[in-house]
Scaffold this active site. Structure first.
Site, mmCIF file in Angstrom:
data_model
loop_
_atom_site.group_PDB
_atom_site.id
_atom_site.type_symbol
_atom_site.label_atom_id
_atom_site.label_comp_id
_atom_site.label_asym_id
_atom_site.label_seq_id
_atom_site.Cartn_x
_atom_site.Cartn_y
_atom_site.Cartn_z
ATOM 1 N N ALA A 194 14.215 24.203 -16.208
ATOM 2 C CA ALA A 194 15.250 24.841 -17.043
ATOM 3 C C ALA A 194 14.707 25.863 -18.025
ATOM 4 C CB ALA A 194 16.068 23.784 -17.808
ATOM 5 N N ASP B 163 23.400 29.400 -10.098
ATOM 6 C CA ASP B 163 22.157 29.341 -9.314
ATOM 7 C C ASP B 163 22.190 28.104 -8.434
ATOM 8 O OD1 ASP B 163 19.768 30.276 -8.381
ATOM 9 O OD2 ASP B 163 18.669 30.080 -10.265
ATOM 10 N N ASP C 184 0.814 -1.219 0.000
ATOM 11 C CA ASP C 184 0.000 0.000 0.000
ATOM 12 C C ASP C 184 0.847 1.269 0.000
ATOM 13 O OD1 ASP C 184 1.009 -0.094 2.531
ATOM 14 O OD2 ASP C 184 -0.917 0.173 3.566
ATOM 15 N N GLY C 185 2.179 1.126 -0.116
ATOM 16 C CA GLY C 185 3.067 2.283 -0.185
ATOM 17 C C GLY C 185 3.681 2.689 1.140
ATOM 18 N N GLU C 186 3.261 2.073 2.250
ATOM 19 C CA GLU C 186 3.865 2.398 3.540
ATOM 20 C C GLU C 186 5.338 2.012 3.543
ATOM 21 O OE1 GLU C 186 1.869 0.750 6.880
ATOM 22 O OE2 GLU C 186 -0.002 1.838 6.526
ATOM 23 N N LYS D 40 14.519 39.547 -14.293
ATOM 24 C CA LYS D 40 13.329 38.969 -14.919
ATOM 25 C C LYS D 40 12.080 39.445 -14.194
ATOM 26 C CE LYS D 40 13.820 34.638 -12.293
ATOM 27 N NZ LYS D 40 14.101 33.190 -12.371
ATOM 28 N N ARG E 32 7.966 38.598 -13.795
ATOM 29 C CA ARG E 32 6.972 37.556 -14.030
ATOM 30 C C ARG E 32 5.566 38.144 -14.060
ATOM 31 N NH1 ARG E 32 9.038 32.390 -13.340
ATOM 32 N NH2 ARG E 32 11.023 32.217 -12.212
#
Length: 340
Positions: free
Chosen positions: A236, A230, A46-48, A204, A206
């Site tokens: 990218a 950076d 179950d992903g546990e 830049k 936005r």
């Protein structure tokens, strides 16, 4: 309490390649084998996540190596559960080695009714029993203050400086370090000072999150070899646009040095087709096959500096000494023999 003749390191599944590289480096430094603690970190149907440590760790100084990179939630839970397993097994001290600290970009409230997830993650780590954190190039320096435990933040700049001085030897006079945004100026200035070259900024603007409306260059880049610096490269998009802009402004070449190569979605394809001659990243995040195969992406190792930092923490000596290029040069023996 048993005598601690060497630090004990254990790894999750996030970056096994780096963990083994750190183990080999520590073995070389100490002249004795420092292997990874035998353990299993698995998932139920179950992903546990389930963790089992097969070695005695009572009274030991434990170091967990685990980047909280993609899948961030799974890798974070692995880290917390491994810590709980060690704490309940009476480890003397638990240090988390987190080369890439996920959720670091959520370090402040950018608008109303948003979380500060980096602080939440810090609280979870402390509550799980982590007593010290060692990481590299946190997205924002103030994240160190989110923890109520010691945090050592290593820098990639000294490693990058060695690489630049080696690969651009004889033409550093024509190199300009470029910050891809105003917020990264301090990081770019640090590298520029280390290698003794000029600095420029890509400003830049936005229109909305993830969408860059306008970019302009502040500084002189005509005829220069530009090095964009950076901490994180995700899709990218902005990085490639910045490279295009620098070329249009007369730059002769564009290279990029990024600490954490998240490189999700179309990133690798964009970089391969871009105007960048090279992208240099560290191995803080495990590289995918596509990243390894990309002709203009190169990976520099962080195992030497992490191995030395772990030994310094274990010995109770200075970690900040590793901030200097001159200190790192000997432990990157042979890689940058011509750097000066």
């Amino acid at each position: 309490m048993p005598a601690q003749i060497s630090p004990k390191i254990i790894s999750g599944n996030a970056n096994q390649e780096l963990a083994h590289a750190i183990s080999r480096r520590m073995s070389a430094y100490r002249g004795m084998t420092v292997g990874l603690v035998d353990a299993r970190v698995e998932r139920f149907n179950d992903g546990e996540i389930f963790v089992e440590v097969f070695e005695n760790v009572r009274g030991e100084d434990m170091f967990i190596i685990q980047s909280t990179s993609n899948p961030a939630n799974d890798n974070l839970m692995e880290l917390l559960i491994m810590c709980d397993a060690l704490r309940r097994s009476s480890a003397a001290r638990i240090t988390a080695i987190i080369p890439y600290f996920g959720y670091a970009r959520q370090d402040r409230r950018t608008k109303a009714r948003t979380p500060i997830t980096a602080k939440l993650v810090a609280n979870m780590m402390v509550e799980a029993g982590i007593e010290r954190v060692l990481t590299m190039d946190l997205h924002a320096a103030q994240i160190q203050g989110f923890f109520d435990i010691p945090v050592d933040n290593l820098y990639a700049a000294p490693i990058f400086a060695l690489d630049v001085m080696h690969n651009f030897a004889g033409r550093l006079d024509n190199v300009t370090v470029v910050s891809p945004d105003v917020g990264g100026v301090a990081r770019a200035r640090e590298l520029a000072q280390r290698i003794g070259c000029g600095l420029a900024i890509v400003d830049k603007r936005r229109s909305q999150p993830g969408v860059v409306e306008e970019m302009t260059v502040i500084g002189e880049v005509e005829g220069q070899t530009c090095i964009i610096v950076d901490d994180i490269c995700d899709t990218a998009g902005t990085l490639c646009k910045a490279a295009d802009l620098l070329i249009s402004e007369g730059a002769s070449e564009v290279h990029s040095y990024i600490t954490h190569g998240v490189l999700s979605g179309p990133a690798v394809e964009r970089i391969t087709k871009s105007n960048m001659k090279s992208l240099v990243i560290t191995d803080s995040i495990g590289a995918t096959d596509a990243v390894k195969a990309a002709p203009n992406i190169r990976i520099v190792p962080t195992a030497p500096v992490f191995a030395q930092a772990i030994l310094n923490i274990w010995n109770g000596t200075s970690v900040s000494s590793l901030f200097d290029t001159d200190t790192l040069h000997p432990i990157y023996e042979g890689m940058y023999a011509n750097a000066s």
